[in-house]
Design a protein around this motif. Structure first.
Motif, PDB file in Angstrom:
ATOM      1  N   ILE A  77      40.501  37.926 -65.957  1.00 50.01           N
ATOM      2  CA  ILE A  77      41.307  37.097 -65.250  1.00 50.01           C
ATOM      3  C   ILE A  77      41.895  37.669 -64.135  1.00 50.01           C
ATOM      4  O   ILE A  77      42.419  38.825 -63.958  1.00 50.01           O
ATOM      5  CB  ILE A  77      42.653  36.532 -66.060  1.00 50.01           C
ATOM      6  N   ILE A  84      43.794  30.930 -59.955  1.00 50.53           N
ATOM      7  CA  ILE A  84      43.583  31.899 -61.101  1.00 50.53           C
ATOM      8  C   ILE A  84      42.136  31.769 -61.645  1.00 50.53           C
ATOM      9  O   ILE A  84      41.860  30.645 -62.027  1.00 50.53           O
ATOM     10  CB  ILE A  84      44.610  32.094 -62.205  1.00 50.53           C
ATOM     11  N   TYR A  85      41.326  32.770 -61.824  1.00 52.85           N
ATOM     12  CA  TYR A  85      39.888  32.669 -62.130  1.00 52.85           C
ATOM     13  C   TYR A  85      39.476  33.491 -63.339  1.00 52.85           C
ATOM     14  O   TYR A  85      40.225  34.386 -63.526  1.00 52.85           O
ATOM     15  CB  TYR A  85      38.904  33.270 -61.067  1.00 52.85           C
ATOM     16  N   GLY A  86      38.716  32.742 -64.292  1.00 57.42           N
ATOM     17  CA  GLY A  86      38.278  33.756 -65.455  1.00 57.42           C
ATOM     18  C   GLY A  86      36.905  33.810 -65.539  1.00 57.42           C
ATOM     19  O   GLY A  86      36.103  32.754 -65.340  1.00 57.42           O
ATOM     20  N   LEU A 129      49.112  32.652 -70.816  1.00 57.65           N
ATOM     21  CA  LEU A 129      49.034  33.368 -69.545  1.00 57.65           C
ATOM     22  C   LEU A 129      50.189  33.302 -68.830  1.00 57.65           C
ATOM     23  O   LEU A 129      50.613  32.125 -68.556  1.00 57.65           O
ATOM     24  CB  LEU A 129      47.696  33.277 -68.971  1.00 57.65           C
ATOM     25  N   LEU A 143      45.772  29.408 -72.554  1.00 53.70           N
ATOM     26  CA  LEU A 143      44.539  29.718 -72.263  1.00 53.70           C
ATOM     27  C   LEU A 143      43.376  29.134 -72.821  1.00 53.70           C
ATOM     28  O   LEU A 143      42.131  29.146 -72.570  1.00 53.70           O
ATOM     29  CB  LEU A 143      44.388  31.345 -72.649  1.00 53.70           C
TER      30      LEU A 143
END
Length: 325
Positions: A77, A84-86, A129, A143
């Motif tokens: 993450i 915010i990237y995953g 998160l 999440l």
């Protein structure tokens, strides 16, 4: 033309779930992936000059700085600016980075255009998160589907750090506030203003609090004010640590001691009573990240205002220096 990577600043780090990889994020939007197995257990016959350099360096599409990192069993993450990237760990370990598996956009209610996601913390069950942001708020996301569950509003300036323990969350910010939240209700229960305490105040450095962490009975925090250990129930400063720093950015509990650093020549391991147990020299003039891994073996990784990342396997001295360049 100067090579800007020589002036690299690493703001954050995390370990892969298997513990075999270290990922570091810098101010240029780059993610460096280090193969710790090869670095800590090198084959001397196959050793090359670049063995302590990244296996891969990925650049995120926006090129915005990497402010924070967190890891689940499946995802890396990445907290950047406004987003915010995953990425799956499989994608991160590939030589070419694919598009993220998911993206959460921070929809700030304030008028600021650039909202840094300064810190990330995962709930103990990894289902929520928490994101401390540059718009003075802490956001709580599910999440499972990326939905916004709560917004914690109480800071008057941007949030530097968040940490949770036993149904409580602590946040610290540029406004000099350290807030204690009830995770269930999303309400601030207590607060500390270290800059108003004569034992820890340092007006010449500022009132900001750069780091705070929760233990069973204690809070450790510091920034402009001196690093101090506070009793969780009475909110009294029990121990003020006498270390030569010009601002604290790292403070956490490690076994039976406290790990702390910032604008100083060393990373410190301190006893609760204030004694210096270990004074570890660091490559950075300012430490912004210090993370610990215990499996498959013990590793401490220290990064900050330098392209070099210090690696320690005994926590008492520097074994290796990794090069983010």
């Amino acid at each position: 033309m100067l090579d800007k990577i020589l002036y690299n600043t690493v703001l954050c780090q995390t370990f892969s779930p298997c513990g075999k990889y270290l990922v570091a994020g810098n101010i240029y939007g780059q993610l460096a992936v280090f193969d710790l197995d090869c670095i800590l257990n090198p084959n001397t016959e196959l050793l090359t000059p670049g063995y302590n350099s990244p296996k891969h360096i990925h650049k995120i599409e926006s090129s915005s700085q990497i402010c924070s990192l967190a890891s689940t069993d499946r995802f890396l993450i990445v907290g950047s600016v406004n987003e915010i990237y995953g990425w799956t760990w499989k994608a991160i370990l590939n030589s070419k980075l694919s598009k993220p598996s998911w993206t959460i956009k921070i929809k700030s209610e304030s008028f600021i255009e650039q909202c840094d996601i300064n810190c990330l913390w995962l709930s103990e069950d990894s289902e929520k998160l928490y994101a401390g942001c540059g718009d003075n708020k802490v956001y709580v996301f599910n999440l499972e589907d990326g939905s916004l569950m709560q917004t914690l509003a109480g800071h008057e300036n941007y949030v530097h750090c968040i940490h949770g323990h036993d149904r409580q969350l602590i946040s610290a910010g540029e406004d000099g506030l350290v807030l204690l939240w009830d995770i269930r209700t999303g309400k601030a229960q207590n607060e500390i203003e270290p800059h108003k305490n004569s034992k820890v105040a340092r007006p010449d450095i500022g009132k900001w609090v750069g780091a705070a962490a929760l233990g069973d009975d204690w809070i450790v925090c510091g920034g402009g004010p001196r690093l101090a250990l506070w009793h969780l129930r009475s909110l009294d400063a029990v121990t003020v640590f006498d270390i030569p720093d010009h601002g604290i950015h790292i403070a956490s509990f490690l076994d039976d001691c406290i790990l702390a650093g910032g604008t100083a020549k060393h990373l410190y391991q301190l006893t609760y009573s204030g004694d210096i147990r270990v004074e570890l020299p660091v490559s950075s003039t300012t430490v912004y990240s210090a993370i610990v891994r215990t499996n498959p073996n013990k590793v401490l990784a220290i990064a900050g205002s330098s392209p070099d990342i210090d690696l320690c396997t005994t926590f008492n001295y520097r074994d290796q220096v990794l090069h983010f360049r």
